[in-house]
Design an enzyme around this catalytic site. Structure first.
Site, PDB file in Angstrom:
ATOM      1  N   SER A  55     -13.443  31.147 -20.169  1.00 23.74           N
ATOM      2  CA  SER A  55     -13.293  30.794 -21.932  1.00 23.74           C
ATOM      3  C   SER A  55     -14.576  30.485 -22.552  1.00 23.74           C
ATOM      4  O   SER A  55     -14.685  30.731 -23.334  1.00 23.74           O
ATOM      5  CB  SER A  55     -12.291  29.700 -21.762  1.00 23.74           C
ATOM      6  OG  SER A  55     -12.823  28.562 -21.112  1.00 23.74           O
ATOM      7  N   GLY A  92      -9.128  30.650 -18.667  1.00 23.29           N
ATOM      8  CA  GLY A  92      -8.524  30.096 -17.436  1.00 23.29           C
ATOM      9  C   GLY A  92      -9.004  30.801 -16.119  1.00 23.29           C
ATOM     10  O   GLY A  92      -8.550  30.656 -15.089  1.00 23.29           O
ATOM     11  N   ASN A 120     -14.121  26.701 -13.777  1.00 21.35           N
ATOM     12  CA  ASN A 120     -12.712  26.366 -13.463  1.00 21.35           C
ATOM     13  C   ASN A 120     -12.371  25.849 -12.172  1.00 21.35           C
ATOM     14  O   ASN A 120     -11.499  25.082 -11.651  1.00 21.35           O
ATOM     15  CB  ASN A 120     -11.813  27.456 -14.097  1.00 21.35           C
ATOM     16  CG  ASN A 120     -11.531  27.561 -15.657  1.00 21.35           C
ATOM     17  OD1 ASN A 120     -11.675  26.578 -16.312  1.00 21.35           O
ATOM     18  ND2 ASN A 120     -11.540  28.828 -16.186  1.00 21.35           N
ATOM     19  N   ASP A 203     -12.197  19.019 -27.264  1.00 21.24           N
ATOM     20  CA  ASP A 203     -11.758  18.861 -25.922  1.00 21.24           C
ATOM     21  C   ASP A 203     -12.974  18.448 -24.717  1.00 21.24           C
ATOM     22  O   ASP A 203     -12.877  18.170 -23.500  1.00 21.24           O
ATOM     23  CB  ASP A 203     -11.273  20.180 -25.245  1.00 21.24           C
ATOM     24  CG  ASP A 203     -12.146  21.386 -25.240  1.00 21.24           C
ATOM     25  OD1 ASP A 203     -13.215  21.319 -25.500  1.00 21.24           O
ATOM     26  OD2 ASP A 203     -11.739  22.535 -25.095  1.00 21.24           O
TER      27      ASP A 203
END
Length: 230
Positions: A55, A92, A120, A203
């Site tokens: 991402s 992701g 991730n 975030d």
């Protein structure tokens, strides 16, 4: 009867001239097709820079035009470089899923391959040995597909949530792989952006549009040495 024969002879002559006219136009049509093919060939001759990541590469939460691969394309265009940037970022994505996707991505010719994966894995606490091996396998696949492809590895760091040992070893994966495989290294993709609330979305992970301008510079500082002016 004689007039009828004369008329028939005139019609035959006219038909011959008509066919001759069409024959003379064929080279023009061929030239037009050749010109079209030439243009398409020139466009396809652009070298490709492929950003393969998650991402962070995809530009999650922002317009595609604000993601750093597009900002790199704009920089290339403004400086007269004849490159096409491909954003192959997928939100992701882990190193394992990237490894599974790499063969499909490499169906096109790639001149510069920028590998941005691992974040991730770190956030999910995936075993470091697995992350390291997956990144190694991706690099090997790229080199096997085309030994002339220039590879740039984007370094990554994670918060100390998983413990200091895990965090430290995770950070070291990238420079160690870069040295082992003799590929270029962006020391830390998010240098100057990570941890700054003003440069990250709510975030706290994904950069804002302003943050991506700094990311662009982090990438450009390494990428520029891999470019060839045509």
């Amino acid at each position: 009867m004689r007039n009828l024969r004369r008329f028939g002879a005139i019609m035959i002559v006219l038909m011959l001239f008509s066919c001759g006219g069409k024959t003379e136009k064929q080279p023009e049509n061929k030239t037009s097709e050749e010109a079209k093919t030439e243009t398409e060939t020139k466009e396809s001759e652009k070298d490709v820079i492929l950003f393969f990541g998650n991402s962070l590469t995809a530009g999650m939460g922002l317009e595609p035009s604000e993601a750093f691969p597009t900002l790199i394309q704009n920089r290339l265009d403004s400086l007269g470089y004849d490159y096409e940037v491909v954003n192959a970022g997928l939100s992701g994505e882990t190193t394992a899923s990237g490894k599974n996707r790499i063969d499909w991505v490499l169906k096109q010719n790639v001149d510069i391959f920028v590998l941005e994966l691992g974040a991730n894995d770190g956030l999910r606490g995936i075993p470091l040995k697995e992350t390291r091996q997956n990144l190694q396998d991706i690099i090997i696949t790229v080199k096997t597909k085309n030994p002339d492809t220039k590879i740039v590895l984007a370094g990554m760091q994670i918060p100390p949530n998983m413990g200091q040992d895990y965090t430290s070893e995770f950070k070291n994966i990238f420079p160690e792989l870069a040295e082992k495989n003799d590929v270029a290294l962006i020391p830390f993709l998010l240098e100057g952006v990570a941890g700054n609330p003003e440069l990250n979305q709510p975030d706290g992970i994904h950069p804002t549009a302003e943050g991506y301008k700094i990311v662009r510079e982090n990438v450009w500082s390494v990428l520029k040495d891999k470019l060839e002016q045509k």
